[in-house]
Write a protein that holds these residues in place. Structure first.
Motif, mmCIF file in Angstrom:
data_model
loop_
_atom_site.group_PDB
_atom_site.id
_atom_site.type_symbol
_atom_site.label_atom_id
_atom_site.label_comp_id
_atom_site.label_asym_id
_atom_site.label_seq_id
_atom_site.Cartn_x
_atom_site.Cartn_y
_atom_site.Cartn_z
ATOM 1 N N PRO A 264 -0.176 74.689 2.889
ATOM 2 C CA PRO A 264 0.194 75.787 2.338
ATOM 3 C C PRO A 264 0.248 76.258 0.769
ATOM 4 N N ASP A 265 -0.652 75.385 -0.035
ATOM 5 C CA ASP A 265 -1.252 75.328 -1.227
ATOM 6 C C ASP A 265 -1.619 76.756 -1.993
ATOM 7 N N ASP A 266 -2.548 77.489 -0.766
ATOM 8 C CA ASP A 266 -3.135 78.649 -1.516
ATOM 9 C C ASP A 266 -2.789 79.894 -0.827
ATOM 10 N N HIS A 280 -0.678 69.209 15.410
ATOM 11 C CA HIS A 280 -1.675 68.339 15.178
ATOM 12 C C HIS A 280 -2.183 69.322 13.695
ATOM 13 N N THR A 281 -2.291 70.239 13.378
ATOM 14 C CA THR A 281 -3.348 70.815 12.644
ATOM 15 C C THR A 281 -2.400 70.076 11.240
ATOM 16 N N ASP A 282 -3.300 70.250 9.794
ATOM 17 C CA ASP A 282 -3.457 69.290 8.883
ATOM 18 C C ASP A 282 -2.416 70.825 7.896
ATOM 19 N N PRO A 283 -1.411 71.348 7.350
ATOM 20 C CA PRO A 283 -0.458 71.114 7.417
ATOM 21 C C PRO A 283 0.376 71.426 9.678
ATOM 22 N N PRO A 284 1.003 70.423 9.790
ATOM 23 C CA PRO A 284 1.557 71.037 11.619
ATOM 24 C C PRO A 284 2.246 72.749 10.992
ATOM 25 N N VAL A 285 2.287 73.241 11.760
ATOM 26 C CA VAL A 285 2.396 75.233 11.523
ATOM 27 C C VAL A 285 3.727 75.724 11.915
ATOM 28 N N THR A 286 4.662 75.347 11.598
ATOM 29 C CA THR A 286 5.834 75.934 11.388
ATOM 30 C C THR A 286 5.821 77.171 12.438
ATOM 31 N N VAL A 287 6.550 77.057 13.120
ATOM 32 C CA VAL A 287 6.344 78.703 14.760
ATOM 33 C C VAL A 287 7.904 78.415 14.938
ATOM 34 N N LEU A 288 7.907 79.908 16.398
ATOM 35 C CA LEU A 288 9.076 79.980 16.311
ATOM 36 C C LEU A 288 8.362 79.956 18.432
ATOM 37 N N ALA A 289 9.556 79.000 18.230
ATOM 38 C CA ALA A 289 9.082 78.948 19.709
ATOM 39 C C ALA A 289 9.505 79.747 21.243
ATOM 40 N N VAL A 323 10.776 74.307 12.558
ATOM 41 C CA VAL A 323 9.871 73.749 11.181
ATOM 42 C C VAL A 323 9.202 73.070 10.824
ATOM 43 N N ARG A 324 7.434 72.729 10.319
ATOM 44 C CA ARG A 324 7.695 72.161 10.379
ATOM 45 C C ARG A 324 6.976 72.100 9.204
ATOM 46 N N ARG A 325 5.787 71.638 8.240
ATOM 47 C CA ARG A 325 5.427 72.324 7.011
ATOM 48 C C ARG A 325 4.332 73.163 6.902
ATOM 49 N N SER A 326 3.661 73.930 7.481
ATOM 50 C CA SER A 326 3.236 75.202 6.683
ATOM 51 C C SER A 326 3.160 76.085 5.659
ATOM 52 N N CYS A 327 4.280 75.877 5.582
ATOM 53 C CA CYS A 327 5.095 77.270 4.547
ATOM 54 C C CYS A 327 6.162 75.865 3.428
ATOM 55 N N GLY A 328 4.998 75.145 2.809
ATOM 56 C CA GLY A 328 5.508 74.575 1.887
ATOM 57 C C GLY A 328 6.701 73.379 2.281
ATOM 58 N N GLU A 329 7.379 73.510 3.395
ATOM 59 C CA GLU A 329 8.481 72.422 3.697
ATOM 60 C C GLU A 329 8.155 70.679 3.376
ATOM 61 N N PRO A 330 9.021 70.528 3.003
ATOM 62 C CA PRO A 330 9.025 68.697 2.799
ATOM 63 C C PRO A 330 8.879 67.499 3.879
ATOM 64 N N ALA A 331 8.254 66.737 3.732
ATOM 65 C CA ALA A 331 7.946 65.690 4.894
ATOM 66 C C ALA A 331 8.849 66.028 6.133
ATOM 67 N N LEU A 332 9.955 65.239 4.962
ATOM 68 C CA LEU A 332 11.295 65.129 6.065
ATOM 69 C C LEU A 332 11.838 65.888 6.542
ATOM 70 N N HIS A 333 11.334 67.287 7.104
ATOM 71 C CA HIS A 333 11.761 68.384 8.252
ATOM 72 C C HIS A 333 10.965 68.221 8.932
ATOM 73 N N GLU A 334 10.150 67.523 8.898
ATOM 74 C CA GLU A 334 8.439 67.516 10.243
ATOM 75 C C GLU A 334 9.428 66.937 11.164
ATOM 76 N N PRO A 335 9.527 67.715 12.678
ATOM 77 C CA PRO A 335 9.782 66.745 14.087
ATOM 78 C C PRO A 335 8.755 66.045 14.420
ATOM 79 N N SER A 336 9.623 65.777 15.762
ATOM 80 C CA SER A 336 9.241 64.836 16.505
ATOM 81 C C SER A 336 7.788 65.614 16.955
#
Length: 344
Positions: A264-266, A280-289, A323-336
């Motif tokens: 999400p840097d750029d 499995h993408t880098d970073p994992p994508v935040t989604v509405l499931a 919530v995963r990490r594709s929007c600049g979230e801290p890594a600790l929010h990433e679920p299994s």
């Protein structure tokens, strides 16, 4: 292979009596029914499904017309439909509309000609005369995921409005203010609903949604790539792109990486619909499931209710923010890691 005449001879009854037993007709005596069923078991007789359908006017077959079989969401939906139908004693014939109204109508016409008992459809648009005529003629039908407003057909779908509001709140909390959307086709109910919900959620937080930040896609990856390239070319690009389906999100990822940029840097990215490899993408994508598996199962149950004379009901389930990490979230929010499949 044993015939119905062989069963009749073995049971000592007429062919008509065997037919009545197989069709559960009440006029057959208990003794004759017992002898026929015993003969069927010993001879391994299996009724001809096509011939039987001509007598009973039922084929125990459902038709499913989906918008795009290559979209992982619809592939998962089709799988859950087939599993539930099989559990209820029905087979499924699938037609892929490929997001084309003409191909959708071709499949609907073909399935109706094949004497299916009922039809599940995810409409590619809201103006198919064939589908409208079929619904008005009383064809057992259920709309799944998408629907045609004003048509009296049960609808099984996920409501994404609350999840979209949660997403905008999440993005706002992360400090993002310039949010853009890759919208789906306005002719589809999901396309129009998602962009309207996004606009309304933005307004709640006092965020503008300028025309330049609203890109028109078609639920295909290429449109996601094209729209994202346009966003990146703006004098002031958005901070976040919300793709209104998973394939457009993949196209957006391609566009970002083709320019040597990073999520999400750029440019931050969020997507409607989860797919297994988004974790499995880098970073994992935040989604509405969406609860895809349950949607498919509920649609089959509603259609079978309609076929078997029970009152069918529309079903609305809720999408949810993951919530995963594709929007600049801290890594600790990433679920299994999780997939789109909901549990029975």
């Amino acid at each position: 292979m044993a015939s119905i005449k062989d069963v009749a001879a073995a049971a000592g009854v007429s062919v008509a009596t065997v037919s009545r037993v197989l069709n559960d007709h009440p006029s057959v005596s208990a003794d004759a029914r017992t002898r026929v069923l015993a003969a069927v078991d010993v001879l391994g007789y299996r009724p001809n499904a096509v011939a039987r359908s001509l007598r009973t006017d039922q084929t125990h077959t459902l038709g499913l017309v989906i918008s795009d079989v290559l979209n992982p969401y619809f592939a998962e939906l089709a799988r859950s439909v087939e599993e539930e139908a099989r559990a209820l004693g029905y087979s499924v014939i699938i037609g892929n509309a490929d997001e084309r109204p003409d191909l959708q109508d071709h499949h609907v016409r073909t399935l109706l000609d094949r004497r299916i008992d009922g039809l599940l459809v995810s409409p590619t648009d809201g103006g198919s005369p064939l589908m409208l005529d079929a619904a008005r003629a009383g064809t057992p039908m259920v709309f799944v995921d998408r629907w045609i407003p004003g048509v009296d057909v049960p609808v099984v779908r996920a409501d994404g409005r609350a999840a979209i509001r949660d997403l905008v709140a999440h993005l706002y909390g992360l400090g993002h203010r310039r949010l853009a959307i890759i919208a789906g086709p306005a002719a589809t109910t999901t396309g129009s609903e998602r962009v309207e919900a996004f606009r309304a959620a933005m307004a709640e937080y006092g965020l503008p949604l300028p025309d330049a930040y609203t890109g028109q896609g078609d639920f295909q990856a290429e449109s996601g790539r094209r729209v994202t390239e346009g966003f990146l070319d703006l004098p002031e690009p958005p901070e976040v792109v919300f793709a209104a389906d998973n394939l457009m999100a993949l196209g957006a990822l391609d566009a970002v990486r083709a320019r040597g940029l990073r999520v999400p840097d750029d440019l931050a990215l969020a997507a409607f619909d989860d797919i297994p490899w988004f974790v499995h993408t880098d970073p994992p994508v935040t989604v509405l499931a969406q609860p895809t598996g349950e949607l498919g199962r509920a649609a089959v149950r509603a259609l079978v209710d309609r076929i078997e004379g029970r009152p069918p009901e529309s079903v609305t389930l809720a999408a949810r923010l993951v919530v995963r990490r594709s929007c600049g979230e801290p890594a600790l929010h990433e679920p299994s890691p999780a997939t789109n499949r909901s549990q029975p």
